[in-house]
Design an enzyme around this catalytic site. Structure first.
Site, PDB file in Angstrom:
ATOM      1  N   CYS A 281       1.005  -1.335  -0.159  1.00 12.93           N
ATOM      2  CA  CYS A 281      -0.205   0.027  -0.005  1.00 12.93           C
ATOM      3  C   CYS A 281       0.362   1.870   0.166  1.00 12.93           C
ATOM      4  CB  CYS A 281      -0.824   0.748   1.194  1.00 12.93           C
ATOM      5  SG  CYS A 281       0.099  -0.080   2.880  1.00 12.93           S
ATOM      6  N   GLU A 384      -6.049   2.056  -8.525  1.00  8.69           N
ATOM      7  CA  GLU A 384      -4.502   1.432  -8.297  1.00  8.69           C
ATOM      8  C   GLU A 384      -4.985  -0.120  -8.999  1.00  8.69           C
ATOM      9  OE1 GLU A 384      -6.148   0.493  -4.079  1.00  8.69           O
ATOM     10  OE2 GLU A 384      -3.603   0.162  -3.446  1.00  8.69           O
TER      11      GLU A 384
HETATM   12  P1  NAD Z   1      -9.279  -6.481  -0.169  1.00  6.00           P
HETATM   13  O1  NAD Z   1     -10.262  -5.445   0.524  1.00  6.00           O
HETATM   14  O2  NAD Z   1      -9.907  -7.116  -1.437  1.00  6.00           O
HETATM   15  O3  NAD Z   1      -9.663  -7.944   1.621  1.00  6.00           O
HETATM   16  C1  NAD Z   1      -9.509  -7.365   2.711  1.00  6.00           C
HETATM   17  C2  NAD Z   1     -10.090  -7.957   3.675  1.00  6.00           C
HETATM   18  O4  NAD Z   1     -11.477  -7.304   3.701  1.00  6.00           O
HETATM   19  C3  NAD Z   1     -10.008  -9.163   3.838  1.00  6.00           C
HETATM   20  O5  NAD Z   1      -9.616  -9.460   5.124  1.00  6.00           O
HETATM   21  C4  NAD Z   1     -11.412  -9.777   2.420  1.00  6.00           C
HETATM   22  O6  NAD Z   1     -11.807 -11.345   3.481  1.00  6.00           O
HETATM   23  C5  NAD Z   1     -12.469  -9.362   3.410  1.00  6.00           C
HETATM   24  N1  NAD Z   1     -13.349  -8.335   1.519  1.00  6.00           N
HETATM   25  C6  NAD Z   1     -13.188  -8.298   0.710  1.00  6.00           C
HETATM   26  N2  NAD Z   1     -14.334  -8.257   0.189  1.00  6.00           N
HETATM   27  C7  NAD Z   1     -15.825  -8.114   0.384  1.00  6.00           C
HETATM   28  C8  NAD Z   1     -16.884  -7.960   1.120  1.00  6.00           C
HETATM   29  N3  NAD Z   1     -16.959  -7.616  -0.535  1.00  6.00           N
HETATM   30  N4  NAD Z   1     -16.686  -7.941   2.399  1.00  6.00           N
HETATM   31  C9  NAD Z   1     -16.490  -7.709   3.810  1.00  6.00           C
HETATM   32  N5  NAD Z   1     -15.337  -8.414   3.420  1.00  6.00           N
HETATM   33  C10 NAD Z   1     -14.448  -8.036   2.120  1.00  6.00           C
HETATM   34  O7  NAD Z   1      -8.263  -5.961  -0.374  1.00  6.00           O
HETATM   35  P2  NAD Z   1      -6.771  -6.974  -0.559  1.00  6.00           P
HETATM   36  O8  NAD Z   1      -7.106  -7.590  -1.991  1.00  6.00           O
HETATM   37  O9  NAD Z   1      -6.613  -8.467   0.749  1.00  6.00           O
HETATM   38  O10 NAD Z   1      -5.543  -5.905  -0.423  1.00  6.00           O
HETATM   39  C11 NAD Z   1      -4.913  -5.142  -0.980  1.00  6.00           C
HETATM   40  C12 NAD Z   1      -5.754  -3.674  -0.952  1.00  6.00           C
HETATM   41  O11 NAD Z   1      -5.499  -3.035   0.758  1.00  6.00           O
HETATM   42  C13 NAD Z   1      -5.329  -2.860  -1.836  1.00  6.00           C
HETATM   43  O12 NAD Z   1      -6.080  -1.603  -2.201  1.00  6.00           O
HETATM   44  C14 NAD Z   1      -3.824  -2.124  -0.413  1.00  6.00           C
HETATM   45  O13 NAD Z   1      -3.331  -0.512  -1.282  1.00  6.00           O
HETATM   46  C15 NAD Z   1      -5.087  -2.158   0.687  1.00  6.00           C
HETATM   47  N6  NAD Z   1      -3.700  -1.885   1.762  1.00  6.00           N
HETATM   48  C16 NAD Z   1      -3.740  -0.653   2.195  1.00  6.00           C
HETATM   49  C17 NAD Z   1      -3.075  -0.509   3.797  1.00  6.00           C
HETATM   50  C18 NAD Z   1      -3.033   0.794   4.483  1.00  6.00           C
HETATM   51  O14 NAD Z   1      -2.576   0.793   4.954  1.00  6.00           O
HETATM   52  N7  NAD Z   1      -3.799   2.057   3.782  1.00  6.00           N
HETATM   53  C19 NAD Z   1      -2.076  -1.646   4.013  1.00  6.00           C
HETATM   54  C20 NAD Z   1      -1.941  -2.126   3.716  1.00  6.00           C
HETATM   55  C21 NAD Z   1      -2.925  -2.418   2.085  1.00  6.00           C
END
Ligand code: NAD
Length: 499
Positions: A281, A384
């Protein structure tokens, strides 16, 4: 095929919902394990255990809780190699990167050893005649966190370590893509002395997340992941009256001024743009050189560095700069964005398309890409990418460059490379981004500061780790006490004035 489990009340428990997800090896594309996807009953069971254990844990003096954190740190250090290997196998990142993931989590656990100091309240002696006033920070009760795939050790620890140090119980719903390390962390903290049921890991997808959001006994939600899901979690948690902090996606810019050390800037861009296959991120995904001469020099220095990058599985050890992306879908999305970039007129100066690795043809590897002449209207700029693709947006002046970063909807991290202190200071003051690097490409604050972006990279107010975490995981109670109790005769019908 390995069958993974939940970690409930001190034991690995098979799922009872009958639903499972595939855990892939991103280097080979093979399914290496099945992970149970929890239903609301399983969430409810975990909450019952958490509620039983939390009051005793909260009643322990903070120093004893801190000692558990201390032992947890030493167990993490002892087990870092095995944790890193499991992490790399499920995530795909290189072993040094996986060890870094654990290390940056461990540092927050270390910070939490300071809980006795951090939880100290405030006291005002003689706030009125015979009246003292004091405030204390008390735990919330049962807390929960939902974490992303890209830092399966660090981000869970950023959440559960401060929560537990404050006297809460914690239910973790890690990413279903790489759930093994979170399960191991729950076992290790128990070995360190945390009671059963204090940290539980429930694997799952949207069904488990919705059950967490709706559960009336869960007091707070921490979320890290993509912006659309962060917005959803924030709205739902607020609707159900929970305390909530959500951290979303990013598009991080690096402004390169004409006076910058261009070699240093190019090295920084390669590390921060392509490290961990761009799945950070805080990855820099947009370079903004100021002036065509700076841009031409930068591109010239970037091309050979990028072409030298070695892409491969973590098992190749130090010979590899970055590994595969997390899934076939992620790979497809990144490849489509690259095609859209070309079709919309960006110039692909390093072409990583068609990358294949002998013996790993089904792995999710992507060669490094570098775009020049990207504009802010193009999809490759607006989205992104979360892959090994760096875009260059040329700016004609410092003002144009800072405005590009300011106008972007995300505000997680940003960097400026310059030798001019005046420019750096002006940039740090004016930029509307939460974490700023001056000649530092990935400005991730250390454990004793706080981590958090601005704009669409965050929903909520308090940041992660540092002093903010101790505020997020406690609530303040303020006591006004009069001793001896009977200084004034008769009833009081107005707000007492502290004379
Ligand atoms: P994601 O949003 O797909 O998933 C994150 C979590 O949400 C997972 O545990 C997943 O099971 C859950 N989830 C997914 N879809 C859902 C839904 N429809 N309803 C409820 N829960 C749901 O993210 P990812 O692909 O695992 O991670 C990558 C993203 O995280 C990137 O956008 C990255 O920038 C972001 N990120 C941000 C930070 C920060 O501190 N700002 C840090 C790390 C990653």
């Amino acid at each position: 095929m390995e069958q993974l489990s939940h970690y409930i009340n001190g034991s690995r428990i098979s799922g009872s919902s009958g639903r499972y997800g595939d855990v892939l090896n991103p280097a080979t594309g093979e399914v290496q394990a099945h992970v149970p996807l929890a239903n609301s009953q399983e969430i409810d069971n975990a909450v019952t255990f958490a509620k039983t254990v939390q009051p005793q844990w909260a009643a322990m003096n903070p120093q004893r809780r801190a000692r558990v954190m201390m032992k947890f740190v030493s167990l993490l250090e002892k087990n870092i190699d095995s944790l890193a290997e499991v992490l790399s196998r499920e995530h795909g990142k290189t072993l040094p990167d996986a060890a870094g993931d654990i290390q940056r989590g461990l540092e927050v656990v270390e910070y939490c050893i300071g809980a006795p100091q951090l939880l100290k309240g405030e006291f005002t002696d003689s706030a009125g005649p015979g009246i003292d006033m004091y405030s204390m920070r008390q735990p919330l009760g049962v807390t929960a966190g939902i974490t992303p795939f890209n830092f399966p050790a660090m981000i869970p620890m950023w959440m559960f370590a401060p929560s537990l140090a404050c006297g809460n119980a914690f239910i973790l719903k890690p990413s279903e893509r790489d759930p093994s390390v979170p399960l191991m962390l729950a076992e290790l903290i128990e070995q360190a002395g945390a009671p059963k049921g204090l940290l539980q890991v429930i694997n799952g997808d949207k069904e488990a997340v919705d059950a967490i959001l709706q559960h009336p006994e869960i007091q707070s939600i921490g979320f890290v992941g993509s912006t659309p899901i962060a917005a959803y979690i924030y709205a739902q948690s607020s609707k159900y009256g929970k305390r909530v902090q959500c951290f979303g996606g990013a598009k991080n810019h690096m402004i390169v001024m004409p006076d910058a050390d261009i070699d240093q800037a190019a090295d920084a861009l390669v590390g921060s743009g392509y490290g961990a296959a761009g799945e950070r991120c805080m990855a820099i995904s947009v370079a903004v050189p100021v002036g065509d001469e700076t841009a031409n020099q930068l591109i010239e220095k970037l091309i050979p560095r990028i072409e030298k990058l070695k892409v491969g599985p973590f098992t190749s050890g130090n010979d590899v700069d970055y590994g595969p992306v997390i899934t076939a879908d992620a790979k497809k999305k990144i490849e489509q964005l690259v095609e859209t970039g070309i079709n919309q007129g960006a110039k692909l100066v390093v072409d990583g398309r068609g990358f294949k690795l002998q013996g790993y043809e089904n792995g999710f590897f992507i060669g490094p890409h570098l775009f020049d002449h990207v504009t802010t209207e193009m999809d490759i700029y607006k989205t992104e990418v979360f892959g090994p693709v760096l875009s260059t947006v040329r700016a004609d002046s410092y003002e144009t460059a800072i405005n590009i970063a300011m106008d972007n909807e995300f505000g997680n991290g940003v960097a400026i490379f310059t030798r001019d202190g005046d420019t750096a200071r002006d940039f740090a003051n004016r930029i509307n981004v939460g974490m700023v690097g001056v000649n530092v490409p990935i400005p991730v604050p250390l454990a004793y500061h706080t981590f958090g972006g601005w704009k669409k990279s965050v929903f909520g107010d308090l940041n992660q780790h540092g002093p903010d975490a101790f505020k997020f995981y406690t609530r303040t109670k303020t006591i006004t006490a009069r001793w001896p109790s009977g200084i004034k005769e008769g009833g009081e019908f107005t707000i007492p004035i502290m004379e």
